[in-house]
Write an enzyme that holds these catalytic residues in place. Structure first.
Site, PDB file in Angstrom:
ATOM      1  CD  GLU A  67      -2.989  -1.123   0.250  1.00  0.00           C
ATOM      2  OE1 GLU A  67      -2.860  -0.359  -0.732  1.00  0.00           O
ATOM      3  OE2 GLU A  67      -3.959  -1.875   0.407  1.00  0.00           O
ATOM      4  CG  HIS A 111      -4.116   0.542   5.670  1.00  0.00           C
ATOM      5  ND1 HIS A 111      -5.483   0.667   5.650  1.00  0.00           N
ATOM      6  CD2 HIS A 111      -3.822  -0.590   4.973  1.00  0.00           C
ATOM      7  CE1 HIS A 111      -5.999  -0.335   4.944  1.00  0.00           C
ATOM      8  NE2 HIS A 111      -5.019  -1.115   4.541  1.00  0.00           N
ATOM      9  CG  HIS A 153      -6.591  -4.962   6.823  1.00  0.00           C
ATOM     10  ND1 HIS A 153      -6.108  -5.988   6.034  1.00  0.00           N
ATOM     11  CD2 HIS A 153      -6.372  -3.827   6.119  1.00  0.00           C
ATOM     12  CE1 HIS A 153      -5.619  -5.499   4.898  1.00  0.00           C
ATOM     13  NE2 HIS A 153      -5.770  -4.185   4.932  1.00  0.00           N
ATOM     14  CE1 TYR A 190     -17.103  14.818  22.365  1.00  0.00           C
ATOM     15  CE2 TYR A 190     -18.954  13.597  23.271  1.00  0.00           C
ATOM     16  CZ  TYR A 190     -17.658  14.063  23.373  1.00  0.00           C
ATOM     17  OH  TYR A 190     -16.904  13.776  24.484  1.00  0.00           O
ATOM     18  CG  HIS A 244      -8.882  -2.164   2.112  1.00  0.00           C
ATOM     19  ND1 HIS A 244      -8.192  -1.795   0.967  1.00  0.00           N
ATOM     20  CD2 HIS A 244      -7.933  -2.545   2.996  1.00  0.00           C
ATOM     21  CE1 HIS A 244      -6.892  -1.975   1.152  1.00  0.00           C
ATOM     22  NE2 HIS A 244      -6.711  -2.424   2.394  1.00  0.00           N
ATOM     23  CE1 TYR A 277     -10.347  18.532  26.165  1.00  0.00           C
ATOM     24  CE2 TYR A 277     -10.682  16.910  24.438  1.00  0.00           C
ATOM     25  CZ  TYR A 277     -10.708  17.254  25.770  1.00  0.00           C
ATOM     26  OH  TYR A 277     -11.089  16.336  26.706  1.00  0.00           O
TER      27      TYR A 277
END
Length: 222
Positions: free
Chosen positions: A76, A95, A97, A116, A158, A211
Site C-alpha cells: 500500500e 492503515h 484492517h 460527537y 477493506h 483541545y
C-alpha cells in the site's frame, strides 16, 4: 533516522497489541529525511509479520516512489506516499484492517455524526472511499479524495486510514475511529441512531480546537 525506524516498529507493535492489526495486515509510515537530507518516508515492509520485524526492516522511499532497503515496501505504499506528498501538514499515516472499521467498510457508506467524537476526524462524517484494488493508484486516489479536510477515512470492503502530525497522535485517532465504528455498528443493531445536526457538529469542532490530541488545523467544513 534510526529513532524513526524504532518508533515505526513500536507503533506497529502497538497496533497488534491493541488488536487493530493481525498477521501481516495493515501498514504504517512516517515522513523523514535520509542521511543525505533528502525528504521521503519510512514505511513498514511487505509481507512480514510485526513480531518478525526489526528497525532495519523499515523501508525508506523518496517521493518519486524509489525504495531503499533490504526489503520491499508495503503493497500500500502508493497511498502512503501520495498522502504525505500532497498533505504537507501530515507526517504519519496508519492503515489498519481492524475488526469494526473493516466490517463497517463493507456497507460502503460514510459514518455520520451519530456521536460527537466523529468531529475528531475533522468534519461531520467519516467518509468511506469507493472500493478499488489494494495497492492500486485508484485506491490511492480514492483515499486522497475521502481524506479531503479529514484525518481519517474508511476504505470500502477493506479497512481504515488515519493521518496526523506525528505517529502518536495518529495512533490515538486510529483507536478512536475503531471505537466509533464499534459503537455505530452496535447502535445499528437496535435501529437508526439520531444524527447530530450540522450546527451541533460545528460547535463540537470549535470546542476541539486547541483541545489536546484532537487539536487540528484541518478545515471544519466541506
Amino acid at each position: 533516522m534510526q529513532n524513526q525506524r524504532e518508533q515505526l516498529l513500536y507503533i506497529s507493535q502497538q497496533l497488534v497489541s491493541l488488536g487493530l492489526n493481525r498477521g501481516t495486515s495493515g501498514n504504517v509510515s512516517v515522513r523523514v529525511h535520509n542521511e543525505a537530507g533528502q525528504s521521503g518516508l519510512l514505511i513498514t515492509p511487505s509481507g512480514l509479520p510485526v513480531d518478525k520485524m526489526s528497525p532495519a526492516d523499515m523501508v525508506w522511499m523518496d517521493f518519486a516512489g524509489q525504495p531503499t532497503g533490504v526489503r520491499q515496501p508495503s503493497s500500500e505504499w502508493r497511498f502512503h506516499l501520495d498522502i504525505l506528498k500532497h498533505k504537507p501538514e501530515v507526517n504519519a499515516v496508519i492503515h489498519t484492517h481492524s475488526m469494526f472499521a473493516s466490517t463497517l467498510s463493507t456497507f460502503r457508506k460514510d459514518m455520520p455524526a451519530f456521536h460527537y467524537m466523529i468531529a475528531l476526524a475533522g468534519g461531520d462524517s467519516i467518509r468511506c472511499a469507493p472500493y478499488a484494488l489494494f495497492g492500486s493508484q485508484q485506491l490511492s486516489d480514492n483515499a486522497i479524495a475521502a481524506l479531503q479536510d479529514r484525518k481519517a477515512c474508511l476504505l470500502a470492503s477493506h479497512g481504515m486510514i488515519a493521518i496526523g502530525e506525528n505517529l502518536e497522535k495518529t495512533l490515538s485517532i486510529t483507536v478512536e475511529v475503531e471505537t466509533l465504528c464499534e459503537q455505530y455498528l452496535r447502535a445499528l443493531q437496535v435501529g437508526e441512531p439520531h444524527i447530530l445536526t450540522e450546527q451541533e457538529m460545528l460547535e463540537v469542532q470549535e470546542k476541539f480546537k486547541g483541545y489536546g490530541a484532537w487539536a487540528s488545523k484541518t478545515k471544519t467544513t466541506d
